[in-house]
Design an enzyme around this catalytic site. Structure first.
Site, PDB file in Angstrom:
ATOM      1  N   LEU A   3       7.513  -7.853  21.145  1.00 27.03           N
ATOM      2  CA  LEU A   3       7.379  -9.166  20.535  1.00 27.03           C
ATOM      3  C   LEU A   3       8.524 -10.036  21.031  1.00 27.03           C
ATOM      4  O   LEU A   3       9.682  -9.596  21.037  1.00 27.03           O
ATOM      5  CB  LEU A   3       7.441  -9.077  19.003  1.00 27.03           C
ATOM      6  CG  LEU A   3       6.166  -8.689  18.253  1.00 27.03           C
ATOM      7  CD1 LEU A   3       6.458  -8.574  16.765  1.00 27.03           C
ATOM      8  CD2 LEU A   3       5.050  -9.696  18.497  1.00 27.03           C
ATOM      9  N   ASP A   4       8.220 -11.272  21.434  1.00 31.68           N
ATOM     10  CA  ASP A   4       9.260 -12.194  21.870  1.00 31.68           C
ATOM     11  C   ASP A   4      10.231 -12.472  20.721  1.00 31.68           C
ATOM     12  O   ASP A   4       9.863 -12.357  19.540  1.00 31.68           O
ATOM     13  CB  ASP A   4       8.642 -13.509  22.346  1.00 31.68           C
ATOM     14  CG  ASP A   4       7.830 -13.342  23.623  1.00 31.68           C
ATOM     15  OD1 ASP A   4       8.114 -12.386  24.376  1.00 31.68           O
ATOM     16  OD2 ASP A   4       6.908 -14.157  23.852  1.00 31.68           O
ATOM     17  N   PRO A   5      11.461 -12.863  21.022  1.00 35.74           N
ATOM     18  CA  PRO A   5      12.435 -13.130  19.953  1.00 35.74           C
ATOM     19  C   PRO A   5      11.962 -14.123  18.898  1.00 35.74           C
ATOM     20  O   PRO A   5      12.258 -13.964  17.715  1.00 35.74           O
ATOM     21  CB  PRO A   5      13.648 -13.664  20.723  1.00 35.74           C
ATOM     22  CG  PRO A   5      13.568 -12.985  22.050  1.00 35.74           C
ATOM     23  CD  PRO A   5      12.094 -12.926  22.360  1.00 35.74           C
ATOM     24  N   ALA A  23       9.037 -14.489  17.772  1.00 35.90           N
ATOM     25  CA  ALA A  23       7.909 -13.945  17.015  1.00 35.90           C
ATOM     26  C   ALA A  23       8.382 -13.070  15.862  1.00 35.90           C
ATOM     27  O   ALA A  23       9.472 -12.490  15.883  1.00 35.90           O
ATOM     28  CB  ALA A  23       6.997 -13.143  17.934  1.00 35.90           C
TER      29      ALA A  23
END
Length: 305
Positions: free
Chosen positions: A50-52, A54
């Site tokens: 998961l991207d930061p 998110a």
């Protein structure tokens, strides 16, 4: 703080899954690092970055359950994504400062609804250049940050369901049910392009991976409050009954010694499939070989911290 000691681990190796709710601002690696400090010397690994920016479901596999990471990554996923229309950025999200598009059209909700069916089903999707995909041995986001010029080829992805939750220009919120390898940022970019404009992702919540839902997820910050074993989920939950083989103790003993067993495959192809032992827990993963027998791919130890 609760931590698994070496002696406790040797007596009862940690084995299971953690359904964690990743907070915004943390990387997926940050979460794994915290788990590893609590379960060492057991290993841990996440099953889908998961991207930061998110939040939401991040499945962390612990102990020999790390062998299930690829299986978890292949499970369907669900997201609630927020996009800002009339903008663009190199990363397709707000990680990099978005540029407002001059005189961008403002699509109506009817136009958006009409465009959505074109983004459901089996598709070819071009990943964002700011992604973890490797190009000549380097991640594409490193190359992009270095100013290198390159392109990424489209990749096959699947979208099962896509619908509008809310639209109040410029903000568009979508509910997305998709397969593995799907880039939500790219969906916003491509949907907006089909409407003659641009979009950047400003928020993302992963609400489910398979049967693991965000409503049951544990806040990553709360891991220090109780023993990790109390948070572990049985990997048995990853498999429906119709996706499994059920074995007796004699068959399980054969698998433990690396020997094949016979049985009816639960589906087409060569697997791998889950094997449920006499105690009802996931005991192994097997593959069908050309000799018609089911050979062990992984055999799991069951224990607690």
């Amino acid at each position: 703080m609760y931590r698994c000691s070496n002696a406790a681990y040797q007596a009862n190796p940690v084995f299971g899954l953690l359904n964690l709710n990743k907070p915004a601002g943390w990387t997926s690696r940050d979460v794994v690092n915290r788990v590893e400090r609590l379960v060492g010397p057991a290993r841990a690994g996440h099953a889908g970055t998961l991207d930061p920016l998110a939040t939401g479901v991040l499945v962390v596999c612990v102990g020999t359950a790390t062998r299930l990471i690829q299986h978890v990554q292949r499970l369907p996923k669900r997201y609630v994504a927020t996009f800002l229309l009339g903008r663009r950025s190199p990363s397709d999200d707000v990680e990099l400062e978005p540029e407002i598009i001059a005189d961008a059209p403002r699509p109506s909700i009817e136009e958006i609804e009409q465009a959505i069916p074109g983004f459901i089903g089996d598709l070819n999707q071009t990943p964002p250049i700011y992604s973890a995909i490797k190009v000549a041995g380097q991640t594409s986001y490193n190359l992009a940050r270095q100013g290198e010029s390159f392109s990424l080829p489209p990749r096959p992805v699947t979208v099962y369901q896509l619908s509008v939750i809310r639209y109040d220009y410029p903000e568009l919120v979508l509910d997305i049910h998709c397969g593995s390898g799907f880039y939500v940022r790219a969906l916003g970019r491509d949907l907006a392009a089909s409407l003659g404009t641009g979009a950047v992702m400003s928020g993302l919540v992963r609400t489910a991976i398979g049967q693991l839902r965000v409503e049951q997820a544990v806040a990553a910050e709360a891991l220090l409050e109780t023993p990790i074993a109390e948070r572990l989920i049985s990997p048995r939950l990853l498999f429906k009954d119709e996706e499994c083989l059920f074995c007796n103790e004699a068959e399980l003993e054969e698998l433990r010694f690396g020997r094949p067993v016979t049985g009816d495959c639960p589906g087409p192809g060569d697997g791998p499939w889950g094997v449920i032992g006499p105690d009802g827990r996931l005991a192994a993963m097997v593959r069908l070989k050309p000799d018609g027998k089911l050979w062990p791919k992984h055999v799991f130890e069951h224990a607690h911290c």
